[in-house]
Design a protein around this motif. Structure first.
Motif, mmCIF file in Angstrom:
data_model
loop_
_atom_site.group_PDB
_atom_site.id
_atom_site.type_symbol
_atom_site.label_atom_id
_atom_site.label_comp_id
_atom_site.label_asym_id
_atom_site.label_seq_id
_atom_site.Cartn_x
_atom_site.Cartn_y
_atom_site.Cartn_z
ATOM 1 N N GLU A 45 13.048 136.678 -9.157
ATOM 2 C CA GLU A 45 12.797 138.055 -8.722
ATOM 3 C C GLU A 45 12.200 138.887 -9.863
ATOM 4 O O GLU A 45 11.330 139.740 -9.632
ATOM 5 N N TYR A 46 12.656 138.628 -11.084
ATOM 6 C CA TYR A 46 12.116 139.350 -12.232
ATOM 7 C C TYR A 46 10.625 139.079 -12.387
ATOM 8 O O TYR A 46 9.828 140.009 -12.565
ATOM 9 N N TYR A 47 10.232 137.812 -12.325
ATOM 10 C CA TYR A 47 8.821 137.488 -12.495
ATOM 11 C C TYR A 47 7.973 138.069 -11.364
ATOM 12 O O TYR A 47 6.838 138.513 -11.588
ATOM 13 N N LYS A 48 8.499 138.107 -10.176
ATOM 14 C CA LYS A 48 7.774 138.743 -9.075
ATOM 15 C C LYS A 48 7.595 140.235 -9.347
ATOM 16 O O LYS A 48 6.535 140.808 -9.062
ATOM 17 N N SER A 49 8.616 140.856 -9.937
ATOM 18 C CA SER A 49 8.581 142.298 -10.171
ATOM 19 C C SER A 49 7.530 142.699 -11.190
ATOM 20 O O SER A 49 7.085 143.855 -11.194
ATOM 21 N N ILE A 50 7.128 141.773 -12.067
ATOM 22 C CA ILE A 50 6.115 142.112 -13.076
ATOM 23 C C ILE A 50 4.721 141.659 -12.646
ATOM 24 O O ILE A 50 3.775 141.729 -13.437
ATOM 25 N N GLY A 51 4.591 141.164 -11.434
ATOM 26 C CA GLY A 51 3.283 140.819 -10.903
ATOM 27 C C GLY A 51 2.816 139.409 -11.168
ATOM 28 O O GLY A 51 1.639 139.091 -10.956
ATOM 29 N N ALA A 52 3.711 138.529 -11.611
ATOM 30 C CA ALA A 52 3.329 137.137 -11.836
ATOM 31 C C ALA A 52 3.131 136.427 -10.498
ATOM 32 O O ALA A 52 3.721 136.804 -9.479
ATOM 33 N N THR A 53 2.288 135.401 -10.524
ATOM 34 C CA THR A 53 2.192 134.492 -9.384
ATOM 35 C C THR A 53 3.348 133.512 -9.496
ATOM 36 O O THR A 53 3.456 132.781 -10.489
ATOM 37 N N VAL A 54 4.232 133.497 -8.527
ATOM 38 C CA VAL A 54 5.436 132.665 -8.597
ATOM 39 C C VAL A 54 5.359 131.546 -7.567
ATOM 40 O O VAL A 54 5.261 131.796 -6.364
ATOM 41 N N ILE A 55 5.360 130.316 -8.052
ATOM 42 C CA ILE A 55 5.451 129.139 -7.190
ATOM 43 C C ILE A 55 6.935 128.844 -7.017
ATOM 44 O O ILE A 55 7.645 128.588 -7.995
ATOM 45 N N GLU A 56 7.420 128.878 -5.803
ATOM 46 C CA GLU A 56 8.848 128.800 -5.533
ATOM 47 C C GLU A 56 9.254 127.377 -5.136
ATOM 48 O O GLU A 56 9.115 126.985 -3.979
ATOM 49 N N ASN A 57 9.736 126.619 -6.111
ATOM 50 C CA ASN A 57 10.270 125.299 -5.812
ATOM 51 C C ASN A 57 11.713 125.434 -5.326
ATOM 52 O O ASN A 57 12.473 126.260 -5.836
#
Length: 272
Positions: A45-57
């Motif tokens: 959730e933190y990485y999503k909040s800073i605008g990163a592209t998150v690949i969710e394994n």
């Protein structure tokens, strides 16, 4: 433009320290691609909040598998494969690319605790960091304690790196540092993707680049840029306790792919 690819599982405090320095010290525009291996502590959730592209394994995958996931999602022609438990140097990307261009390199790494300018310098750094880990590391669980360890190790981080760059500039030596690998997309046609059978993927990448260099001469083996120094916390336990890799059954030891004769021949130019 740079595609920064990072595999993570938990370690929220370390992730925030990593991002703080990445944002502060990265010179070129970049995209941040996070391969999240089912974090449960808020890291995803933190990485999503800073605008990163998150690949969710949905499970925990091995390092090379994650890096190849990142490559498939990457938009740009320079990849930076970074561990999340590092602190990057000021303008690490600019200085690394300058060193690569100066020496015609398509794959390079910074220097660090595990690979410095000489074996003696590496041992000295390693001993110092080990002493600090033994002194502080067993209780290091928060932001302040991790920063205190880095201060004990280097003093002023920017000044330490400035002095190092003044001394070494764009100088390089053959070798690698596994926690921070910079690769141009052009190298993929020559050495291929990360071998998903090998958790010792950094050693394999060096061996493949060295073999290609000797057999075809169209790429140089991986080199270390001495004027750039990234700090690595080196397996410092922060309570992450990652589960076993879901692809563990596919992992083979390095010696199963590379014979002793091949390893001896290809590694002979590396310092002990």
């Amino acid at each position: 433009m740079i595609s920064i690819i990072v595999a993570v599982h938990n370690q929220l405090v370390i992730n925030k320290i990593f991002v703080e320095h990445l944002q502060k010290y990265t010179y070129h525009p970049y995209e941040l691609i996070i391969v999240d291996n089912n974090s449960t502590d808020g890291s995803r959730e933190y990485y999503k909040s800073i605008g990163a592209t998150v690949i969710e394994n949905s499970q925990n995958y091995s390092y090379p598998y994650c890096q190849n996931q990142g490559i498939k999602a990457a938009k740009y022609d320079v990849f930076a494969f970074l561990n999340n438990d590092i602190i990057v140097a000021p303008h690490w990307d600019k200085k690394l690319l300058e060193a690569m261009d100066a020496h015609g390199l398509e794959i390079a790494t910074p220097s660090g605790i595990e690979r410095a300018e000489t074996p003696e310098a590496t041992k000295k750094l390693h001993r110092r960091w080990k002493a600090i880990k033994n002194f502080v590391g067993f209780v290091a669980k928060n932001d302040l304690s991790f920063r205190f360890m880095v201060w004990l190790m280097y003093g002023n981080w920017e000044k330490f790196n400035q002095q190092r760059y003044q001394k070494y500039g764009t100088d390089v030596i053959e070798g690698f540092l596994g926690n921070s690998v910079i690769m141009k997309r052009s190298a993929l046609d020559k050495v291929g993707l990360w071998d998903e059978r090998l958790q010792a993927a950094d050693w394999d990448l060096y061996l493949r680049s060295k073999k290609r260099s000797l057999e075809h001469g169209d790429i140089k083996p991986v080199h270390v840029a001495l004027g750039v120094f990234n700090h690595h916390f080196i397996r410092l336990t922060v309570g992450a306790k990652p589960p076993l890799f879901v692809d563990a059954a596919n992992i083979i030891p390095l010696k199963q792919k590379w014979s002793e004769e091949e390893r001896t021949t290809l590694l002979k130019d590396l310092p002990a």
